[in-house]
Each structure stands twice: as C-alpha cells, then as structure tokens.
Design an enzyme around this catalytic site. Structure first.
Site, PDB file in Angstrom:
ATOM      1  N   ILE A   1       7.097   0.976  -3.204  1.00  6.03           N
ATOM      2  CA  ILE A   1       7.018  -0.450  -3.131  1.00  6.03           C
ATOM      3  C   ILE A   1       5.705  -0.857  -3.479  1.00  6.03           C
ATOM      4  CG2 ILE A   1       7.553  -1.573  -0.700  1.00  6.03           C
ATOM      5  CD1 ILE A   1       8.836  -3.637  -2.468  1.00  6.03           C
ATOM      6  N   SER A   2       5.162  -1.071  -4.444  1.00  3.64           N
ATOM      7  CA  SER A   2       4.210  -2.187  -4.865  1.00  3.64           C
ATOM      8  C   SER A   2       3.475  -2.996  -3.518  1.00  3.64           C
ATOM      9  CB  SER A   2       3.427  -2.246  -6.413  1.00  3.64           C
ATOM     10  OG  SER A   2       3.313  -1.079  -6.416  1.00  3.64           O
ATOM     11  N   GLN A   3       2.202  -2.923  -2.980  1.00  2.00           N
ATOM     12  CA  GLN A   3       1.300  -3.848  -2.458  1.00  2.00           C
ATOM     13  C   GLN A   3       1.772  -5.623  -3.204  1.00  2.00           C
ATOM     14  OE1 GLN A   3      -2.810  -3.713  -2.808  1.00  2.00           O
ATOM     15  NE2 GLN A   3      -3.436  -5.564  -1.572  1.00  2.00           N
TER      16      GLN A   3
END
Length: 239
Positions: free
Chosen positions: A85-87
């Site tokens: 899950i991206s920043q």
C-alpha cells in the site's frame, strides 16, 4: 466482478472488516488529521477535495492486522503477494495530479488493498479498479463493499486497462513500466489524464502525469522520483 480463487494472503483479514467490531473508529481520526497536516500539506498538496478525502478514508482498514498501528505512518506497507500500500503522500500526489472531478470516470490499475480506489471513489462519479492478483482483488472488493465504497473491482491484466468500462477521464497506475501501455491511452477521453511511474523496477523511476492532447499525443509533467513495484502484463508492443 471477475474474481478467481482467493490467495493464502486472504487470511490477514477476517470475514468482516475490523471496524464492525468497534463502536467507532474515532481513535484514528486524530491520526488521519496528523497525516494530512504533517505529511501532505507541508509537501505541497493543495487540492482541498483530495485533502478532505484523505482525511476521511480509514486507511487502517486496508492494511494487514499486524500493520494497523502503522497505517498512517509516512511510508508504504506490505499487503501480501509482493505488493504494497503506497505511502499516503504518494497516493495524494497521484490523485491531485489526476485532477479528478465529481463527474469523472476513473480507472485504477493495481487495486492492491483497495485504499487508493477508496480515496478515488470519494472524488469521482465512477471507479473501476483492476488487479492481477485474484486474492488481493477479492479482499479489496470485500473491504470496499463493507465500507460503503462503490468500486467495480476486476481481476485482469492492468496493462490492457478495462475496455468494458471505458472511456475514462483519469487513469491511475500504481506500478512502474517503461512507458504508458497503448491500451490505456486508447481508453482515455480527450483531455484525460494518466498518472503513472515510468522507469525500471529497482532502478531510476519518475512519477509522471500525462494529459491526452487533441492529436491523441501525451504531454508529460515530471512529478519527481519514486520507487514502485513493476507493472506486469502483455500491454506493450513486442520489441
């Protein structure tokens, strides 16, 4: 919704999202506010609709149980099947660059946990999300539905887009490739936007925002260096 058998990573989430077992998720309200005020605004995110959406979506519901306490921290998190899950800042940056309006149709390539699709659903009229890992797609679809987000999650090759839902006003791609796959350009409305990392996995990458011009060419804006997992599929012409 086209889904196959679940992967073993399905086990990180119970049959119902964790929020069903709480009276409220107010304990995370302060963390979301801090995320917006300390991670997004100081880095230049200005779109109030994006900031509002990031402040509403319960990111902690889209991560494995063991990562809940880290959900709002300033870094990506693993979610299984070699994906992340991206920043938060990167999610907000991509959404702001996509300039999503309330009547827009959006294609989200690389559903992952479903978090970016949920934020996009706060901004757009319609969101279609494509994930090649069937187990991740199944989990994301269940979480999105339980939280009330109307997102059409499909299992497939994201480099081919999702023609059945085209055309799109904005396309978000959460994995890096050597160039924009031609199928994505074909499925874009005139004046539409594609936001995607360009470059080699493990090498130099840049996050790029593309706008489709009247002659069907793309105008690129470089949004800076990033590090994404590779976009896998058959959507590029053979060398």
């Amino acid at each position: 919704m086209t889904l196959l058998a679940p992967s073993p990573f399905r086990a990180f989430r119970s049959a119902r999202p964790r929020w069903f077992n709480r009276a409220t998720d107010r304990e995370y309200d302060a963390e979301r506010r801090r995320m917006v005020e300390e991670q997004l605004v100081p880095r230049g995110i200005r779109d109030q609709r994006v900031l509002g959406a990031m402040g509403r979506v319960p990111r902690h519901e889209f991560v494995p149980e063991t990562a809940v306490r880290s959900a709002y921290e300033d870094h990506p998190l693993p979610i299984g099947d070699g994906q992340t899950i991206s920043q938060p800042y990167i999610v907000a940056l991509m959404l702001e660059a996509a300039r999503i309006g309330p009547e827009d149709s959006v294609l989200d390539v690389g559903t992952g946990s479903g978090y970016a699709a949920a934020v996009a659903a706060e901004l757009a009229h319609r969101v279609v999300s494509v994930e090649r890992h069937a187990g991740l797609a199944l989990t994301a679809a269940a979480t999105l539905e339980a939280l009330g987000y109307r997102v059409d999650v499909e299992t497939g090759d994201g480099t081919l887009g999702w023609p059945a839902g085209a055309p799109y006003d904005a396309i978000l791609v959460a994995a890096t490739g050597p160039s924009v796959p031609p199928a994505l350009v074909e499925q874009l409305n005139p004046g539409g936007r594609i936001v995607m990392p360009i470059g080699r996995p493990g090498g130099l990458q840049r996050l790029a925002a593309f706008e489709l011009l009247p002659d069907r060419s793309l105008r690129e804006t470089n949004l800076g260096g990033v590090a994404f997992v590779p976009l896998v599929g058959d959507g590029w012409p053979a060398p």
